[in-house]
Structures are given as structure tokens and as C-alpha cells.
Motif scaffolding. Structure first.
Motif, mmCIF file in Angstrom:
data_model
loop_
_atom_site.group_PDB
_atom_site.id
_atom_site.type_symbol
_atom_site.label_atom_id
_atom_site.label_comp_id
_atom_site.label_asym_id
_atom_site.label_seq_id
_atom_site.Cartn_x
_atom_site.Cartn_y
_atom_site.Cartn_z
ATOM 1 N N THR A 124 2.268 4.430 1.322
ATOM 2 C CA THR A 124 2.496 3.069 1.824
ATOM 3 C C THR A 124 3.451 2.315 0.897
ATOM 4 O O THR A 124 3.550 2.636 -0.291
ATOM 5 C CB THR A 124 1.171 2.292 1.895
ATOM 6 N N PRO A 125 4.119 1.263 1.399
ATOM 7 C CA PRO A 125 4.966 0.433 0.534
ATOM 8 C C PRO A 125 4.200 -0.170 -0.646
ATOM 9 O O PRO A 125 4.732 -0.275 -1.752
ATOM 10 C CB PRO A 125 5.473 -0.665 1.481
ATOM 11 N N GLN A 126 2.924 -0.543 -0.428
ATOM 12 C CA GLN A 126 2.122 -1.125 -1.505
ATOM 13 C C GLN A 126 1.850 -0.094 -2.599
ATOM 14 O O GLN A 126 1.816 -0.424 -3.786
ATOM 15 C CB GLN A 126 0.798 -1.668 -0.946
ATOM 16 N N SER A 127 1.671 1.159 -2.211
ATOM 17 C CA SER A 127 1.468 2.234 -3.192
ATOM 18 C C SER A 127 2.707 2.403 -4.062
ATOM 19 O O SER A 127 2.607 2.556 -5.286
ATOM 20 C CB SER A 127 1.162 3.551 -2.477
ATOM 21 N N GLU A 183 -4.462 2.003 -6.058
ATOM 22 C CA GLU A 183 -5.350 1.798 -7.211
ATOM 23 C C GLU A 183 -5.159 2.885 -8.271
ATOM 24 O O GLU A 183 -5.923 2.948 -9.225
ATOM 25 C CB GLU A 183 -6.815 1.792 -6.743
ATOM 26 N N GLU A 184 -4.148 3.718 -8.078
ATOM 27 C CA GLU A 184 -3.971 4.893 -8.939
ATOM 28 C C GLU A 184 -3.251 4.544 -10.245
ATOM 29 O O GLU A 184 -2.248 3.836 -10.247
ATOM 30 C CB GLU A 184 -3.150 5.940 -8.185
ATOM 31 N N GLN A 185 -3.778 5.035 -11.367
ATOM 32 C CA GLN A 185 -3.109 4.905 -12.661
ATOM 33 C C GLN A 185 -2.428 6.240 -12.940
ATOM 34 O O GLN A 185 -3.094 7.263 -13.109
ATOM 35 C CB GLN A 185 -4.135 4.571 -13.759
ATOM 36 N N ILE A 186 -1.104 6.229 -12.987
ATOM 37 C CA ILE A 186 -0.337 7.476 -13.097
ATOM 38 C C ILE A 186 -0.037 7.777 -14.560
ATOM 39 O O ILE A 186 0.290 6.869 -15.335
ATOM 40 C CB ILE A 186 0.972 7.376 -12.280
ATOM 41 N N ASP A 187 -0.124 9.050 -14.937
ATOM 42 C CA ASP A 187 0.236 9.482 -16.285
ATOM 43 C C ASP A 187 1.703 9.106 -16.540
ATOM 44 O O ASP A 187 2.594 9.522 -15.783
ATOM 45 C CB ASP A 187 0.059 11.000 -16.385
ATOM 46 N N PRO A 188 1.977 8.306 -17.598
ATOM 47 C CA PRO A 188 3.360 7.856 -17.853
ATOM 48 C C PRO A 188 4.364 8.999 -17.971
ATOM 49 O O PRO A 188 5.510 8.873 -17.533
ATOM 50 C CB PRO A 188 3.242 7.101 -19.187
ATOM 51 N N GLU A 189 3.938 10.152 -18.534
ATOM 52 C CA GLU A 189 4.856 11.291 -18.684
ATOM 53 C C GLU A 189 5.263 11.857 -17.329
ATOM 54 O O GLU A 189 6.415 12.247 -17.115
ATOM 55 C CB GLU A 189 4.203 12.384 -19.541
ATOM 56 N N VAL A 190 4.304 11.879 -16.398
ATOM 57 C CA VAL A 190 4.596 12.368 -15.040
ATOM 58 C C VAL A 190 5.483 11.354 -14.308
ATOM 59 O O VAL A 190 6.471 11.719 -13.659
ATOM 60 C CB VAL A 190 3.284 12.613 -14.255
ATOM 61 N N LEU A 191 5.140 10.084 -14.433
ATOM 62 C CA LEU A 191 5.882 9.028 -13.743
ATOM 63 C C LEU A 191 7.364 9.060 -14.107
ATOM 64 O O LEU A 191 8.235 8.919 -13.248
ATOM 65 C CB LEU A 191 5.277 7.667 -14.096
ATOM 66 N N ARG A 192 7.653 9.287 -15.395
ATOM 67 C CA ARG A 192 9.037 9.196 -15.873
ATOM 68 C C ARG A 192 9.859 10.464 -15.629
ATOM 69 O O ARG A 192 11.008 10.541 -16.044
ATOM 70 C CB ARG A 192 9.045 8.810 -17.356
ATOM 71 N N ALA A 231 3.051 1.763 -8.161
ATOM 72 C CA ALA A 231 3.560 2.807 -9.057
ATOM 73 C C ALA A 231 4.782 2.322 -9.839
ATOM 74 O O ALA A 231 4.911 2.591 -11.034
ATOM 75 C CB ALA A 231 3.909 4.055 -8.257
ATOM 76 N N LEU A 232 5.672 1.587 -9.185
ATOM 77 C CA LEU A 232 6.884 1.102 -9.853
ATOM 78 C C LEU A 232 6.549 0.135 -10.984
ATOM 79 O O LEU A 232 7.239 0.081 -12.004
ATOM 80 C CB LEU A 232 7.812 0.427 -8.838
ATOM 81 N N GLN A 233 5.472 -0.642 -10.809
ATOM 82 C CA GLN A 233 5.053 -1.583 -11.861
ATOM 83 C C GLN A 233 4.642 -0.847 -13.133
ATOM 84 O O GLN A 233 4.717 -1.394 -14.227
ATOM 85 C CB GLN A 233 3.885 -2.446 -11.358
ATOM 86 N N GLN A 234 4.222 0.414 -12.988
ATOM 87 C CA GLN A 234 3.733 1.176 -14.130
ATOM 88 C C GLN A 234 4.855 1.750 -14.998
ATOM 89 O O GLN A 234 4.601 2.364 -16.020
ATOM 90 C CB GLN A 234 2.798 2.289 -13.649
ATOM 91 N N TYR A 235 6.111 1.537 -14.568
ATOM 92 C CA TYR A 235 7.236 2.008 -15.373
ATOM 93 C C TYR A 235 7.396 1.202 -16.654
ATOM 94 O O TYR A 235 8.043 1.643 -17.591
ATOM 95 C CB TYR A 235 8.538 1.933 -14.579
#
Length: 583
Positions: free
Chosen positions: A130-133, A69-78, A137-141
């Protein structure tokens, strides 16, 4: 990731996550098939995947993190490039100073960790997940809608064909078909749908104006502007959606309805399409229906306490009628599907007549209304009664004929579930009487009426506060604070002898991930039971006010009161409750 079977077995037994007998059988099965113990435990669903991964994290001495359920900061994700993240199942989710926390499926993949360390010049802290996590996260790219559309329009916008009205229908149809097959138009429609799914939208509105096309998403019940497109794209977008929905390309004067499906590795959605002629062109509304969504339990929907008990009691009865009421978009159909999920077993025949079929249910015989060929709710229900059903679900009672058939079905040994458009639960009684249903038949067949609305849920980040004198004056016309106080005391939220002004409530807090402070929705309910005293009032054709007073005397909690309870529990805010009640 190397967790030996004997280590895993010892820790699972020590934590009492599985019985010794079941674990021994799983171990034998693993040895017999030459597989890992964890694979057998997951395949046979002997332990939830998250619990198993938490245990493995404990054995390895690596912290566990859930990012579902986590919304990741796009700058951190990338910080980790998308191709690396996808191929190695690793995502960056938090950065503190020179430290970078990454979630992985294999925290002992030292080569990948070393690569990220050198590339980012940060100290990498591995976390097991987990795989679902990882999937979430990958969808948020995906880049923002504005950025993606900016690229499409900048690169290919000049290639969008503007279709002019033609006197020759054949020529116009060919032009529209050509426009629908252009790459920029296909990309625009695909991108609109993809971002709607990523943002959990329930509807997409595409609205032409004089100079541009406005795109809006309905998220958590509220419409929000998503994008403004050039006017030249309008005809191509409409044509593309008509092609997908198998609708008439050259019909611009009459409304059209259709459906199509969108399917990728990550999601599967059914899109319900409505096209309506307006002054500046054709407006499109697409409703997104997830085909992979699982039915909620009644408790997960928001029913609790005596309301949940009454609903479950009515569902245990083999005959009678249960009605769910509320305006369009209030979650009535979802509640009916949850009830059918409770009732669905090999021992019963469940048949439905719906318009439209929103979700497919296994072992349920679902019939789609087709008014153009004469298959109405009434005709469909009449035919269902010859199919030996135990339980019947009618999507909506709209007219006298359907109401009469539904009541007769309940009288003749069936359990009937349906919806009705009324503002509150007691209001269902005069609505049925308006449809020429005799009061004595209502009291004989109706078991329960549930009225509902959907309110937005507060995020974990929220602010607490207490009601001021001005708040109490403002809300006093909408609810009885004496009743609310008693309910809060009964629920253990407020101490006996304390007033409503001493209760803690919550309001949204603005964050970068959720600017409005809300995410998701939950129901607020009013459950109206048909007790003997209420049946007598119905047969006397008394007023709705008398019905409501008697129901409240017998313990019915109104929607506003249920909303205040959920606000006091921190699920939603009072302002949100009043917004949906008064709109």
C-alpha cells in the motif's frame, strides 16, 4: 500495474467485497469520466484501499505485504538507495540468503527490478503493498540520531555561538537572536524534532547540566536518553525554540510557555513548549501533538465488556456529568476527545474550555484558558453556559468554583465531561466533597467516573509463562486472585475449576527492532457507575472503601483486574500493569 476493469469487477463480485449495484454505478462513473474503475472505487470509498490492493495482488499472482507497522533492518533497507526508493516507490524489507524481498506499488516495473538485481547481486522477489506502507518504510531511511548529530557537530559545531550574560538587555537580545538564526543551531533543533516524531515520542526534554546538555524522549510513557550535546549549544537551542514559540529571548528568570507548529509533507505537529529556569540554565520540555491524528473509538482505547457498555450508556444520556480521573499523562484528555467524537453530530452544540487545546475537532467550539487576562476554567465555563450548549467539556476541575459551575450545568440540562486528579474512580467522590460540592448534588448529577492508566503494549514477538508461587505471593497484596480467576473464567481465558497459576501470561521478548519488547500503549480502566445503592452511600457520606466494595459487588472491575485481563490476552505484561499502578 495492469489489472483490467473487467478482471477487477469479476474478482470483487466473487469475493463479495462490494454489492453488484454499487459496482455497476462505479463502472458507469468510470466510463463517463474516462477513469479507471479502481480510482472511482477509492475516491468514493466503496472499498478499503488495502482490500482493493490485496485483490489486485491476487489477480496478478503477486504476494501482498503490509509494512505500515513494520520496523525494517536498516542494512536491508539501504540495499536500495533512498533516491531510487522514493522516485520508484520501492523498498527492500527482508533478505534471506541471496534472496531480497521488495515491496512496490507496481510489481511490473521490470526496469527498476532489473536495476536492483544488478546492483545488489541478489535474486529480487517483488511484493505488492500500500502507499502507506511505502511511506512508513521511506521514513526509516533517516540515519540514527547519534550519527546525524555527529555529522552536525563535526561539520558545524565550531560555528555555534556561545552567548555570555550581558548587562545590556538590548545587546543580549541581539546576541541571542543571532545565535538562534545560526545554521548549526537550526539543524540541531530540526533534527531533534524530526527524530522525536519518527520514534513516536510524546515529549522532548532538553536539560542543561554543568558540562553538557542532555536530551531525552518520552516514548510510550517512559523517558529515555536520546542524545548528549556540548554545553556551548545550550544558549542557541533555547534561543531558537524561544524564537519559534514567540517568547521573550532575554527572560531567563521566569518560566515561559508557548506553542509553534512543525509541518512537512509527511507529518503535521503542534509543539507545546514549557521553559523553566534551573540551576545550570533553562530546561525545555516540548510536547508533541499530532494534528493529523484521528480520534480513537472507546473500544480501541481499551474499554471492553461491561465497562464499555456503561460508558456508552452514560453517553446516551442527554444530561449528567462524566468524569475521567488519573494522574498527568494517563490519557484522560484522549478519552474525553473520543467521547466527544461519539457525541459529535449536527444536532448538538458542543463547547469546550481547555488548557491547552490539544487537538482541533471539527464542529466543536473550543476555548483556550488564558489566566493572565482572567479567562480561567470557571470564567470560561460561566460564559459557555450563555452559548446554548448541549454538551460541555471542561478540561479539568481544579477548584471549588469550577466544580460548582460544572455540577450546576449538569443539573440544568447539559451533559458535562471533565477530568479530575484522583488515583482511582471512587476517590472522585471525596475529592468533589473537598471542593464543597454537596453529597446530594453529586448523587443527582454524576453519571459515571472512569479511572485510567496507560500501559505499554507487547510486540508480536513475546514469551509466554505461568505465575510461580513466589509471583503469587508478590502480587497478592495488590489484587484479589479469587476475583481475577472468576474474571478470567467469565472471559473464557481460563477453564472453570482451574486456578490462576494455570493461566498463561506473557512477558516482553527483546528484539533488534524493539530492545524492550514493547511498542505503543493501551488503557487499563476502572469504570465506577452511580447506581441507586451507590448514590445512597454517597448521601450517607460513607467511606471510599464502602463505595469501592459496593461497586465491586455490582460488577465493577478494578484497574489491576483489568490489567490482569489484558495481560492474559497478551496485550501487556503483569509487570507493566503493576509499574503504572504503583508508580
Amino acid at each position: 500495474m495492469k489489472v483490467e476493469d473487467q478482471q477487477l469487477k469479476a474478482f470483487l463480485l466473487d469475493a463479495k467485497l462490494i454489492g453488484a449495484g454499487a459496482l455497476e454505478d462505479a463502472e458507469k462513473e468510470a466510463k463517463k469520466g474516462g477513469k479507471k474503475l479502481r480510482d472511482i472505487l477509492l475516491a468514493e470509498e466503496l472499498i478499503p484501499e488495502e482490500e482493493l490492493i490485496k485483490t489486485e495482488a491476487y489477480i496478478l499472482g503477486v504476494p501482498f505485504v503490509n509494512l505500515e507497522e513494520e520496523q525494517i533492518d536498516p542494512e536491508v533497507l539501504r540495499i536500495i538507495p533512498e533516491p531510487i526508493a522514493k522516485s520508484h516507490n520501492i523498498v527492500a524489507f527482508r533478505k534471506k540468503g541471496k534472496e531480497l524481498e521488495v515491496a512496490m506499488l507496481d510489481p511490473q516495473d521490470l526496469v527498476t527490478i532489473d536495476f536492483i538485481k544488478k546492483k545488489s547481486d541478489l535474486k529480487v522477489r517483488a511484493r505488492l503493498t500500500t502507499p502507506q506502507s511505502i511511506k512508513n518504510a521511506l521514513q526509516q531511511y533517516s540515519q540514527s540520531l547519534e550519527a546525524e548529530f555527529g555529522d552536525i557537530i563535526k561539520q558545524e559545531g565550531e560555528g555555534i555561538t556561545t552567548v555570555q550574560d550581558s548587562r545590556e538587555a538590548k545587546s543580549e537580545q541581539e546576541d541571542l537572536k543571532k545565535a538562534a538564526e545560526e545554521l548549526p543551531v537550526i539543524r540541531i533543533v530540526d533534527t531533534l524534532i524530526k527524530h522525536a516524531i519518527l520514534q513516536r515520542a510524546s515529549d522532548i526534554h532538553i536539560e542543561p547540566t554543568e558540562k553538557e546538555v542532555i536530551v531525552r524522549y518520552r516514548i510510550d510513557g517512559v523517558l529515555r536518553d536520546a542524545m548528549v550535546l556540548p554545553k556551548q549549544a545550550a544558549s542557541g537551542i533555547v534561543a531558537r525554540i524561544k524564537v519559534l514559540s514567540d517568547l521573550k529571548l532575554d527572560e531567563h528568570r521566569l518560566p515561559q510557555d508557548g506553542r509553534f507548529k512543525v509541518e512537512t509533507e509527511g507529518y503535521k505537529y503542534s509543539m507545546r513548549v514549557s521553559i523553566l529556569p534551573v540551576f545550570d540554565g533553562e530546561k525545555i520540555v516540548m510536547r508533541l501533538l499530532s494534528e493529523s491524528a484521528q480520534a480513537f473509538t472507546l473500544a480501541e482505547l481499551g474499554l471492553s465488556g461491561s465497562a464499555l457498555e456503561r460508558a456508552e450508556q452514560a453517553l446516551r444520556r442527554p444530561v449528567g456529568m462524566i468524569l475521567v480521573t488519573g494522574p498527568t499523562g494517563s490519557g484522560k484528555t484522549t478519552t474525553l476527545y473520543s467521547m466527544m467524537e461519539v457525541l459529535n453530530s449536527p444536532a448538538v452544540n458542543i463547547s469546550t474550555v481547555e488548557d491547552p487545546i490539544e487537538y482541533r475537532m471539527p464542529r466543536v467550539n473550543q476555548t483556550q484558558v488564558r489566566s493572565k487576562v482572567g479567562l480561567t476554567f470557571a470564567n470560561g465555563l460561566r460564559s459557555l453556559l450563555r452559548q446554548d450548549p448541549d454538551i460541555i467539556m471542561v478540561g479539568e476541575i481544579r477548584d471549588q468554583e469550577t466544580a460548582s459551575l460544572a455540577v450546576n450545568a449538569a443539573l440544568t440540562g447539559h451533559l458535562v465531561l471533565s477530568t479530575l486528579h484522583t488515583n482511582d474512580a471512587p476517590g472522585a467522590i471525596p475529592r468533589l466533597i473537598d471542593m464543597q460540592v454537596e453529597p446530594f448534588l453529586i448523587s443527582s448529577t454524576l453519571s459515571l467516573v472512569i479511572a485510567q492508566r496507560l500501559v505499554r503494549k507487547l510486540c508480536d514477538e513475546k514469551e509466554e509463562y505461568k505465575l510461580t508461587k513466589s509471583d503469587l505471593e508478590r502480587f497478592s497484596e495488590l489484587c484479589d486472585f479469587d476475583r481475577v480467576e472468576k474474571l478470567l473464567i467469565a472471559e473464557g481465558i481460563l477453564k472453570a475449576g482451574k486456578g490462576i497459576h494455570e493461566a498463561t501470561f506473557w512477558r516482553p521478548k527483546e528484539t533488534k527492532e524493539n530492545p524492550d519488547g514493547y511498542k505503543g500503549r493501551v488503557g487499563i480502566y476502572e469504570v465506577f457507575p452511580l447506581t441507586e445503592s451507590i448514590k445512597r452511600i454517597i448521601e450517607e457520606e460513607s467511606s471510599v472503601d464502602n463505595l469501592r466494595k459496593q461497586a465491586q459487588t455490582e460488577g465493577m472491575v478494578s484497574m489491576v483486574e483489568d490489567g490482569f485481563l489484558k495481560a492474559a490476552r497478551g496485550l501487556t505484561s503483569i509487570e507493566e500493569v503493576l509499574r503504572v499502578i504503583t508508580e
